[in-house]
Design a protein around this motif. Structure first.
Motif, mmCIF file in Angstrom:
data_model
loop_
_atom_site.group_PDB
_atom_site.id
_atom_site.type_symbol
_atom_site.label_atom_id
_atom_site.label_comp_id
_atom_site.label_asym_id
_atom_site.label_seq_id
_atom_site.Cartn_x
_atom_site.Cartn_y
_atom_site.Cartn_z
ATOM 1 N N GLY B 114 -0.445 48.181 18.754
ATOM 2 C CA GLY B 114 0.020 48.366 17.375
ATOM 3 C C GLY B 114 -0.455 47.333 16.380
ATOM 4 O O GLY B 114 -0.055 47.376 15.224
ATOM 5 N N VAL B 115 -1.330 46.386 16.772
ATOM 6 C CA VAL B 115 -1.760 45.381 15.772
ATOM 7 C C VAL B 115 -2.488 46.041 14.607
ATOM 8 O O VAL B 115 -2.347 45.614 13.460
ATOM 9 N N ALA B 116 -3.244 47.110 14.917
ATOM 10 C CA ALA B 116 -3.965 47.793 13.840
ATOM 11 C C ALA B 116 -3.077 48.822 13.151
ATOM 12 O O ALA B 116 -3.096 48.959 11.937
ATOM 13 N N ASP B 117 -2.291 49.542 13.939
ATOM 14 C CA ASP B 117 -1.460 50.632 13.417
ATOM 15 C C ASP B 117 -0.007 50.362 13.753
ATOM 16 O O ASP B 117 0.448 50.768 14.801
ATOM 17 N N ASN B 118 0.759 49.617 12.970
ATOM 18 C CA ASN B 118 0.342 49.200 11.651
ATOM 19 C C ASN B 118 0.816 47.775 11.374
ATOM 20 O O ASN B 118 1.214 47.444 10.271
ATOM 21 N N SER B 119 0.796 46.897 12.411
ATOM 22 C CA SER B 119 1.300 45.538 12.206
ATOM 23 C C SER B 119 0.526 44.818 11.098
ATOM 24 O O SER B 119 1.125 44.115 10.280
ATOM 25 N N LEU B 120 -0.778 44.990 11.079
ATOM 26 C CA LEU B 120 -1.568 44.325 10.043
ATOM 27 C C LEU B 120 -1.226 44.877 8.668
ATOM 28 O O LEU B 120 -1.146 44.123 7.693
ATOM 29 N N GLY B 121 -0.988 46.183 8.590
ATOM 30 C CA GLY B 121 -0.586 46.780 7.313
ATOM 31 C C GLY B 121 0.734 46.201 6.832
ATOM 32 O O GLY B 121 0.878 45.812 5.668
ATOM 33 N N VAL B 122 1.694 46.104 7.747
ATOM 34 C CA VAL B 122 3.019 45.580 7.393
ATOM 35 C C VAL B 122 2.901 44.102 6.998
ATOM 36 O O VAL B 122 3.487 43.650 6.009
ATOM 37 N N ALA B 123 2.114 43.355 7.785
ATOM 38 C CA ALA B 123 1.944 41.929 7.504
ATOM 39 C C ALA B 123 1.307 41.727 6.128
ATOM 40 O O ALA B 123 1.639 40.778 5.410
ATOM 41 N N THR B 124 0.398 42.611 5.751
ATOM 42 C CA THR B 124 -0.247 42.507 4.444
ATOM 43 C C THR B 124 0.788 42.688 3.338
ATOM 44 O O THR B 124 0.841 41.908 2.381
ATOM 45 N N VAL B 125 1.632 43.706 3.497
ATOM 46 C CA VAL B 125 2.683 43.932 2.491
ATOM 47 C C VAL B 125 3.638 42.733 2.455
ATOM 48 O O VAL B 125 4.021 42.256 1.384
ATOM 49 N N ALA B 126 3.973 42.215 3.647
ATOM 50 C CA ALA B 126 4.879 41.068 3.719
ATOM 51 C C ALA B 126 4.287 39.848 3.007
ATOM 52 O O ALA B 126 5.012 39.030 2.442
ATOM 53 N N SER B 127 2.971 39.714 3.055
ATOM 54 C CA SER B 127 2.314 38.522 2.511
ATOM 55 C C SER B 127 1.932 38.663 1.038
ATOM 56 O O SER B 127 1.544 37.680 0.410
#
Lengths: 329, 390
Positions: B114-127
């Motif tokens: 799940g790092v690509a779908d969608n942990s990185l997406g969520v982390a981007t929004v978080a940051s």
């Protein structure tokens, strides 16, 4: 309440008590303390990257709790040093620090040289093989030192099994702790049994203490630290913090054998240094283990008396029955 | 009111973002790791929602709240606040909580389920709030950040649908963030339907060849008939057979078989037409009386979205061009369609390059992340500056 019970009540923490990093930073600045984080490594390329990223982000970039962050490596042959440097840790080779003292291969060597290399008033050591790394591995250990001036040495322990059926559960350390170290401490240093995981590789210590104690370079470093700090400062210098779960690779029984051998060497060296070898101190008959209920830890005491019977030949009844003569007759 | 920048000025600006974003590398990656290590299957996203809410709180966002669908939102107020820009990432992952969610960090990549779908997406929004702050960007519009739930599989975009149905703040334009692939540019959504067909054959059959037939053979008949359905090549239409579940042994014909398939088309009405034909096939099987067949619609999307020449798409392509990102246009069956259904102009963008999507060692590459985030910031600025208005 016994001394150990009192100590458990007062000096055992859960990392959740140190969630407020901003408050910790304020207190740390007020007291003028600096903190160095040291990760000793040897071939840990699989786990080191994550530790560096998490600690740097959460404890330096976002919240400046840590003043200095170093990896001290014993000569990894994989990419441990490159990965650590990539994400912004200061990487030192153990052999380059204090070259006048030569280089010995072992984790204790790295911990010892860290005292020379790093500048902090508090040094927090965290092993590099932790899979579920989290800022609590540091905040939980430096927290008690920032809060309590009398605390010198904070040790990690890990509890919180994911599933257990009753309210009370057995608690304690790994196999070497329960089979070797706890029995030894129960016999000779009963107060030290208050530490639930004496061998955990995560601890934070004040510089004034670290500079005063010798460092076995191998497996015995944790055990001998506890004995030396105890002899010098007493039980009240210690605290311990529950860091919940720690996921790491499992060691084989053969490896644990090596570890136990190293620990025994250090233990007996200490006994010799304290003048206990020719004249063993009185041995306790009480064996001390742990059980936990929720966040409360208590020792279970069991009296184990190893009574002895004499050789059968010394008994007249026996000699008469089998027509034997007394050994020295 | 500050003058709105033109697209050339923005293009120049975003080129400078990359270097400054690298300074935030550890913070970004730590967020990816922490999002990655929290299990978050659809309908059980609470823990990751809590994480995101904490991050919103630490960034001093306003109106932070969790709604009835468990979505979490927070608002970064704009200097003028006349319009609302939505940036969303779905927080659910395909992985059950029982699997090991550890993320591994190597020099150039992060690996884990799940790092690509969608942990990185969520982390981007978080940051994002921190990133905007460090880049010194103040938006005129309110920025609504959303972690949406129940998007994948049976979730069927439930979280985002609930949000767009019920939000009291009208959304002017939206950007959906996916971990991969950098260069992805989705602005239209396919008409889509996901079906599950289940076949049941009797335990003991009373005709002669009972020992050799079973649900698999019957399912084979159904597949054969589905493949004979004629689909137009333009506009693009396809029937994707995604999964077959049947049988356990070598020598026992199973009494149950399940087929999962997806029908997608850019042509309005085409999906419904094909669904009708598949329903007829199922009815035919039932009429033949050798097996019982059931059909269930698992998810459904209407075709929609904006056109290639919409100013939002044009602005996004200019920003991507300035960053040397090769835009790959692909219609979406994801979040975008829930927004398109409501007539909200929307793009889906990818943050970085990655591989092994939906495998246990799903991987994202670190280096392109900074470009990907620069792209998202650039697009948000273009929307904010009115460059994407029709």
């Amino acid at each position: 309440m016994s001394k150990i019970e009192k100590w458990l009540e007062k000096n055992t923490f859960h990392h959740g008590e140190f969630w407020d990093i901003l408050a910790m930073i304020k207190e740390k600045e007020k007291k003028g303390l600096t903190i160095s984080l040291c990760i000793p490594t040897l071939n840990e390329e699989k786990t080191i990257g994550k530790e560096i990223v998490i600690f740097k982000s959460e404890l330096m970039d976002r919240y400046p709790l840590i003043d200095e962050f170093a990896v001290i490596d014993s000569g990894s042959t994989d990419r441990t040093c490159e990965v650590a440097a990539q994400f912004g840790a200061d990487v030192y080779l153990s052999k380059d620090i204090l070259p006048s003292q030569g280089f010995k291969r072992g984790k204790g060597e790295n911990l010892w040289k860290a005292i020379y290399q790093l500048k902090g008033d508090i040094i927090c050591y965290v092993d590099a093989d932790i899979k579920n790394i989290h800022p609590r591995f540091v905040t939980g250990l430096v927290g008690p030192l920032i809060a309590h001036d009398s605390t010198q040495y904070v040790k990690a322990f890990y509890d919180r099994p994911l599933a257990f059926s009753q309210g009370i559960r057995p608690s304690g350390g790994g196999r070497v702790t329960e089979i070797l170290v706890r029995p030894l401490f129960s016999l000779f240093f009963p107060e030290l049994t208050a530490l639930i995981q004496p061998l955990s590789g995560e601890y934070a210590v004040r510089r004034e203490v670290l500079e005063q104690i010798p460092f076995p370079i191998g497996y015995g470093v944790e055990t001998s630290h506890l004995m030396d700090v105890y002899m010098k400062y007493g039980l009240d210098a210690f605290a311990q913090t529950d860091l919940d779960q720690r996921v790491h690779r499992n060691q084989s029984t053969l490896d644990l054998g090596k570890m136990s051998f190293g620990i025994l060497q250090s233990f007996l060296n200490r006994m010799e240094a304290y003048g206990h070898v020719d004249k063993l101190p009185e041995m306790s008959n009480i064996f001390r283990q742990f059980q936990a209920e929720g966040n409360r830890y208590e020792q279970t005491l069991k009296e184990i008396i190893e009574e002895e019977r004499p050789p059968m030949i010394t008994l007249p009844e026996y000699r008469k029955r089998f027509g034997r003569t007394a050994p020295n007759a | 009111m500050s003058p709105s920048p033109d697209i050339e000025t923005l293009q120049g600006e975003v080129r400078g973002f990359r270097e400054r974003l690298i300074e935030l590398r550890e913070i970004l990656l730590a967020n990816v790791i922490m999002c990655g290590e929290v299990p978050s299957p659809a309908f059980h996203e609470q823990a990751l929602i809590n994480f995101l809410r904490d991050r919103f709180t630490e960034s001093s966002l306003q109106n932070i709240s969790t709604d009835e669908a468990q979505n979490v939102t927070g608002i970064l107020p704009g200097t003028e606040g006349k319009r609302n820009i939505l940036v969303s990432a779905h927080v659910d992952k395909i992985w059950d909580k029982s699997i090991d969610h550890s993320v591994t960090v190597a020099e150039d990549r992060l690996t884990g389920p799940g790092v690509a779908d969608n942990s990185l997406g969520v982390a981007t929004v978080a940051s994002l709030p921190l990133i905007l702050n460090r880049l010194g960007i103040e938006l005129k519009s309110n920025l609504i950040l959303l972690g949406s739930t129940r998007s994948m599989g049976r979730g069927d975009l439930g979280g985002l649908r609930f949000f767009v149905e019920n939000t009291k703040a009208p959304i002017h334009t939206a950007v959906c963030v996916e971990g991969i692939q950098l260069g992805r540019l989705s602005y239209s959504s396919l008409g889509m339907i996901r079906l599950e067909i289940r076949l049941f054959t009797p335990e003991r059959m009373d005709w002669a060849d009972a020992d050799t037939t079973g649900a698999i053979v019957e399912l084979h008949g159904v597949i054969d008939r589905i493949l004979r359905i004629r689909t137009p090549q333009q506009p693009e239409t396809s029937i994707i057979l995604g999964s077959i579940i049947a049988g356990n042994a070598f020598n026992t014909p199973p009494t149950q078989a399940t087929l999962r398939l997806e029908v997608r088309s850019l042509q309005p009405g085409m999906v419904a037409e094909i669904l009708q034909q598949i329903e007829e096939i199922v009815a035919e099987v039932n009429a033949e009386n050798r097996a019982r067949a059931e059909i269930r619609v698992i998810a459904r999307r209407r075709p929609g979205g904006i056109a290639f020449n919409h100013p939002l798409v044009r602005a996004a392509r200019s920003i991507m061009g300035a960053l040397d990102i090769k835009a790959k246009v692909a219609p979406s069956t994801g979040e975008l369609s829930a927004l398109a259904d409501k007539g909200i102009p929307c793009l889906t963008l990818g943050v970085t390059k990655g591989e092994k999507k939906h495998e246990i060692d799903e991987t994202v590459f670190v280096e392109p992340i900074f470009k990907g985030i620069a792209q998202i910031i650039g697009v948000i600025q273009a929307i904010d500056g009115g460059l994407c208005d029709e």
